[in-house]
Design a protein around this motif. Structure first.
Motif, PDB file in Angstrom:
ATOM      1  N   LYS A 223       0.807  -1.221   0.000  1.00  0.00           N
ATOM      2  CA  LYS A 223       0.000   0.000   0.000  1.00  0.00           C
ATOM      3  C   LYS A 223       0.839   1.270   0.000  1.00  0.00           C
ATOM      4  O   LYS A 223       0.288   2.361  -0.186  1.00  0.00           O
ATOM      5  CB  LYS A 223      -0.950   0.002   1.207  1.00  0.00           C
ATOM      6  CG  LYS A 223      -2.011  -1.086   1.146  1.00  0.00           C
ATOM      7  CD  LYS A 223      -3.038  -0.918   2.254  1.00  0.00           C
ATOM      8  CE  LYS A 223      -4.148  -1.964   2.133  1.00  0.00           C
ATOM      9  NZ  LYS A 223      -5.178  -1.794   3.187  1.00  0.00           N
TER      10      LYS A 223
ATOM     11  N   GLN B  18      -3.532  -1.531  -5.069  1.00  0.00           N
ATOM     12  CA  GLN B  18      -4.029  -0.935  -3.829  1.00  0.00           C
ATOM     13  C   GLN B  18      -3.058   0.067  -3.220  1.00  0.00           C
ATOM     14  O   GLN B  18      -3.162   0.387  -2.042  1.00  0.00           O
ATOM     15  CB  GLN B  18      -4.347  -2.039  -2.818  1.00  0.00           C
ATOM     16  CG  GLN B  18      -5.433  -2.986  -3.293  1.00  0.00           C
ATOM     17  CD  GLN B  18      -5.861  -3.955  -2.210  1.00  0.00           C
ATOM     18  OE1 GLN B  18      -6.144  -3.556  -1.083  1.00  0.00           O
ATOM     19  NE2 GLN B  18      -5.906  -5.241  -2.543  1.00  0.00           N
TER      20      GLN B  18
ATOM     21  N   GLU C  50      -1.575   3.275  -1.858  1.00  0.00           N
ATOM     22  CA  GLU C  50      -2.229   4.457  -1.304  1.00  0.00           C
ATOM     23  C   GLU C  50      -1.299   5.657  -1.206  1.00  0.00           C
ATOM     24  O   GLU C  50      -1.756   6.793  -1.230  1.00  0.00           O
ATOM     25  CB  GLU C  50      -2.765   4.139   0.094  1.00  0.00           C
ATOM     26  CG  GLU C  50      -3.829   3.058   0.129  1.00  0.00           C
ATOM     27  CD  GLU C  50      -4.271   2.741   1.551  1.00  0.00           C
ATOM     28  OE1 GLU C  50      -3.682   3.351   2.488  1.00  0.00           O
ATOM     29  OE2 GLU C  50      -5.173   1.927   1.737  1.00  0.00           O
TER      30      GLU C  50
ATOM     31  N   MET D  40      -8.280   2.448  -7.459  1.00  0.00           N
ATOM     32  CA  MET D  40      -8.016   3.133  -6.188  1.00  0.00           C
ATOM     33  C   MET D  40      -7.025   4.266  -6.412  1.00  0.00           C
ATOM     34  O   MET D  40      -5.907   4.054  -6.876  1.00  0.00           O
ATOM     35  CB  MET D  40      -7.448   2.157  -5.145  1.00  0.00           C
ATOM     36  CG  MET D  40      -7.144   2.821  -3.800  1.00  0.00           C
ATOM     37  SD  MET D  40      -6.534   1.667  -2.564  1.00  0.00           S
ATOM     38  CE  MET D  40      -7.999   0.704  -2.253  1.00  0.00           C
TER      39      MET D  40
END
Length: 475
Positions: free
Chosen positions: A379, A414, A416, A450
């Motif tokens: 992430k 994913q 972030e 995402m």
């Protein structure tokens, strides 16, 4: 604290001498003592009258100064040093002959030895006489083309090591460890010690609950003892903060990791060689399991982020819950194996842990390195300052590549957060181009599902409007 009107000389003699001790060089103390005594008559008296200033004794300064220091130290505990390149006028035999009668006063002894046939006999005082107050013992054999004797040396006349011994370092010297009955060690460093076996090591560790540093590099007899493993009671090392297992047999590495426990730890650094380790090695899974489990209350633990840093082509660092694994590996697949052991050891808890991948100077394939085993997910991504331009470009291409077929996942779907440093204007253009391809595709179904939540842009200067442009793409 203010200094009296007459300056340094107005301080108490004991304080002045303690200040003087701070400038004494361990390798060449004579030079600093002479400089202090040449300042003025009063300073000369301070130096001559202070036994503590003469307690550091080095073979580098020659026998006349050594004899003077032994006399002027007047019964105080002494620190002896025979450095790698002592003066040609002092050999090991002469150094030991002078120091031997004072063995009850030895506080530390550091010997850097070459390996002529006579060095065993030159250590006679150390091998035949107890040293009741010794706190530090370091013996390094500097290989010079001579073969090292296979006959183990018995220290202290076969008596147990003094209870005061806190630091024991042996490098390439065959020592009989069983008679030592070591206890109370804070630091143990055994490098290329061909006389120590795994059962002997485990017995030593069992008697050293206060051990903080353990270095066991390149010891060929530290191997697996699988037939006896079930009978070994776990060894608790509650204060251990540094463990090095470089260039050890894989079975020995596993055996050591499997039989020690590190409860109540705050930070532990473990260095080990994990090349050519079986990917299906279940013993390593059990070793990793207990290493990462802790008795620290959950509230005191840091967030569950596993940091994986590729530092060089054969090295990576994995950090999790105050454990730092500095590993020598043979490629990206071995990193995946190690993360798999970690995930297995964490069990259901692994699904709650995110991975922070840090790319440094390495020629590894970024796509293969990012293939972490489920349920682990990357992430957070950092491109360190040491990463090459070619690696950065390859990483951007992978991040921008649209999945084919569309039903497959994006690279790092994913992720972030992203952290990187701008080197040139061209690198800024590469970044914005990658972000547009990834998050502003023509069709919504072709965009990465995402968006980034955080971007750190290190370095500068940045062109006007760059931050706003990036925000418009990713938020």
């Amino acid at each position: 604290m203010s200094i009296p009107g007459d300056g340094l000389n107005g301080l108490p003699s004991e304080l002045i001498c303690n200040i003087f001790r701070l400038v004494i060089n361990f390798v060449d103390p004579r030079k600093e003592l002479c400089r202090l005594m040449l300042v003025c008559r009063r300073w000369r008296e301070y130096v001559e009258d202070s036994a503590l200033l003469w307690t550091t004794i080095s073979a580098y300064d020659g026998l006349p100064h050594m004899r003077r220091a032994l006399k002027n130290s007047r019964g105080a505990m002494i620190d002896l040093n025979f450095p790698v390149s002592p003066s040609s006028t002092v050999n090991l035999e002469a150094f030991i002959v002078e120091a031997g009668p004072h063995i009850p006063r030895w506080r530390s002894l550091i010997l850097a030895l070459h390996s002529p046939p006579s060095w065993e006999s030159a250590l006679a005082p150390l091998t035949t006489t107890p040293a009741p107050n010794l706190q530090i013992l370091k013996i390094f054999v500097v290989y010079s083309g001579h073969s090292i004797s296979a006959n183990p040396i018995t220290l202290f006349g076969g008596a147990p090591a003094p209870s005061s011994l806190k630091d024991l370092t042996l490098h390439h010297i065959p020592v009989a460890v069983e008679p030592l009955s070591l206890s109370g060690l804070v630091l143990l460093s055994l490098i290329e010690v061909y006389t120590i076996s795994t059962p002997q090591l485990l017995e030593i560790l069992r008697g050293c609950p206060g051990l903080e540093t353990l270095r066991l590099d390149n010891n060929p007899r530290l191997t697996a003892i699988e037939s006896q493993a079930s009978n070994i009671q776990p060894i608790e090392l509650p204060t251990l903060v540094s463990l090095s297992l470089k260039r050890l047999d894989n079975g020995g590495t596993n055996c050591i990791l499997s039989n020690i426990r590190i409860p109540n730890r705050r930070r532990v650094s473990i260095r080990a060689d994990m090349r050519q380790v079986n990917a299906r090695s279940t013993p390593f899974t059990s070793a990793i399991t207990h290493i990462f489990h802790t008795t620290i209350p959950i509230a005191d633990l840091p967030s569950s982020i596993i940091r994986v840093e590729a530092t060089r082509d054969d090295e990576c660092t994995i950090k999790f819950r105050n454990i730092e694994l500095e590993l020598v590996v043979d490629g990206e697949d071995r990193v995946r194996d190690i993360l798999g052991w970690l995930a297995d050891g964490l069990g259901s808890e692994a699904a709650e842990c995110s991975v922070h991948l840090i790319h440094g100077w390495s020629r590894w394939d970024p796509v293969r390195l990012a293939a972490v085993p489920p349920p682990l997910v990357i992430k957070h991504l950092t491109i360190s300052d040491s990463a090459s331009d070619l690696f950065r470009e390859a990483l951007y291409i992978a991040l921008a590549r649209v999945p084919d077929p569309p039903s497959s996942d994006w690279f790092l779907p994913q992720i972030e957060s992203l952290s990187l440093r701008f080197q040139t204007t061209e690198s800024q253009k590469q970044l914005t181009s990658m972000l547009r391809n990834r998050y502003e595709g023509g069709k919504a179904e072709l965009r990465c599902p995402m968006n980034l939540r955080f971007i750190e842009l290190r370095g500068g200067p940045r062109p006007e409007g760059l931050v706003e442009e990036i925000k418009g793409i990713t938020w």
